[in-house]
Scaffold this motif. Structure first.
Motif, mmCIF file in Angstrom:
data_model
loop_
_atom_site.group_PDB
_atom_site.id
_atom_site.type_symbol
_atom_site.label_atom_id
_atom_site.label_comp_id
_atom_site.label_asym_id
_atom_site.label_seq_id
_atom_site.Cartn_x
_atom_site.Cartn_y
_atom_site.Cartn_z
ATOM 1 N N ARG A 41 32.195 67.050 23.194
ATOM 2 C CA ARG A 41 33.582 66.561 23.187
ATOM 3 C C ARG A 41 34.037 66.132 24.584
ATOM 4 O O ARG A 41 34.859 65.221 24.720
ATOM 5 N N PHE A 44 34.263 62.480 25.719
ATOM 6 C CA PHE A 44 35.327 61.618 25.212
ATOM 7 C C PHE A 44 36.622 61.734 26.010
ATOM 8 O O PHE A 44 37.613 61.081 25.682
ATOM 9 N N LEU A 45 36.585 62.575 27.040
ATOM 10 C CA LEU A 45 37.770 62.819 27.857
ATOM 11 C C LEU A 45 37.494 62.458 29.314
ATOM 12 O O LEU A 45 36.340 62.428 29.741
ATOM 13 N N ILE A 61 44.672 60.547 25.907
ATOM 14 C CA ILE A 61 43.562 59.635 26.250
ATOM 15 C C ILE A 61 44.083 58.291 26.757
ATOM 16 O O ILE A 61 43.321 57.347 26.903
ATOM 17 N N THR A 66 46.190 60.375 21.650
ATOM 18 C CA THR A 66 45.522 61.643 21.957
ATOM 19 C C THR A 66 44.166 61.710 21.259
ATOM 20 O O THR A 66 43.924 61.001 20.281
ATOM 21 N N ILE A 67 43.305 62.578 21.786
ATOM 22 C CA ILE A 67 42.132 63.011 21.041
ATOM 23 C C ILE A 67 42.609 64.222 20.247
ATOM 24 O O ILE A 67 43.209 65.146 20.797
ATOM 25 N N SER A 68 42.403 64.200 18.930
ATOM 26 C CA SER A 68 42.965 65.232 18.065
ATOM 27 C C SER A 68 42.399 66.611 18.386
ATOM 28 O O SER A 68 41.283 66.753 18.895
ATOM 29 N N SER A 95 39.769 57.848 20.754
ATOM 30 C CA SER A 95 38.648 58.144 21.659
ATOM 31 C C SER A 95 37.293 57.887 21.006
ATOM 32 O O SER A 95 36.268 57.895 21.684
ATOM 33 N N TYR A 97 36.025 60.022 18.886
ATOM 34 C CA TYR A 97 35.434 61.337 18.589
ATOM 35 C C TYR A 97 35.320 61.563 17.079
ATOM 36 O O TYR A 97 34.257 61.960 16.581
ATOM 37 N N GLN A 98 36.397 61.310 16.340
ATOM 38 C CA GLN A 98 36.347 61.505 14.887
ATOM 39 C C GLN A 98 35.295 60.595 14.244
ATOM 40 O O GLN A 98 34.547 61.020 13.363
#
Length: 218
Positions: A41, A44-45, A61, A66-68, A95, A97-98
């Motif tokens: 994770r 992604f930040l 982000i 936001t990244i959840s 981002s 990520y999902q």
């Protein structure tokens, strides 16, 4: 964005603890848990968040997005009840990520982002090159991707004031949509089942807080 693209033993240990936290909160789908345990994770930040990337909370982000929270990602992914090989439409790449979690679960992901800056950032994000089954689009999520449908699943990662009819139309009969609905600060997670005759059944789940789903492109 300055990214850290090294996955150390420390990161892996923190990730395992995060998975334990979301399991304790009620996530039981092993496919979801294994996918999230495999994905760094912190990639992604911004590297400034490296020390806190595995806390169970959302982070900014850029572009007001936001990244959840990991629990929210796991919750939505579990509600989708997917089978490997299915086509999933995601509204709100953010981002990415999902999208990567879904790809790790063996799904073909079509994801739309309305913020040009975030879309361009993901094009430069080398880690995403590992996931050829994710197709990225810059566009208006309310319009979906009619050319690429119909989809087995639709996931919306922003707060919709109402359920977008065009996205229902792009869902296969027998398909499901997971969407947080509500115009205020809190939304209720819903799961819609599209029947063979085109009608839709709805299930209600827990409350969450998402950034708003906006029309158009930016």
């Amino acid at each position: 964005m300055r990214r850290t693209l090294e996955d150390t033993y420390r990161h892996k240990g923190l990730r395992k603890k995060l998975i334990d936290v979301i399991k304790e909160k009620g996530i039981t789908d092993e496919t979801v848990l294994e996918a999230m345990n495999a994905i760094p994770r912190h990639f992604f930040l911004d590297s400034a968040f490296d020390d806190v990337a595995y806390e169970d909370r959302a982070f900014p982000i850029g572009e007001g997005q936001t990244i959840s929270q990991p629990y929210t990602v796991a919750y939505q992914s579990q509600l989708l009840e997917t089978v490997p090989g299915q086509k999933v439409l995601e509204i709100g790449t953010g981002s990415a990520y999902q999208a990567v979690v879904l790809a790790k679960m063996g799904l073909k992901v079509f994801t739309i982002e309305r913020q040009k800056k975030l879309f361009e950032e993901n094009k430069k994000f080398t880690y995403l090159k590992q996931f050829p089954f994710i197709k990225f689009f810059y566009g208006d999520g309310y319009q979906g991707l009619p050319t690429y449908g119909p989809f087995d699943r639709v996931i919306i990662t922003a707060a919709a004031p109402e359920i977008p009819q065009k996205l229902i139309e792009q869902l296969k009969p027998g398909g499901m949509m997971v969407i947080p609905v509500g115009a205020g600060n809190v939304q209720q997670m819903r799961r819609l089942h599209k029947q063979a005759d085109g009608t839709v059944n709805e299930e209600l789940f827990d409350n969450f807080s998402f950034v708003p789903m906006l029309a158009g492109k930016n």
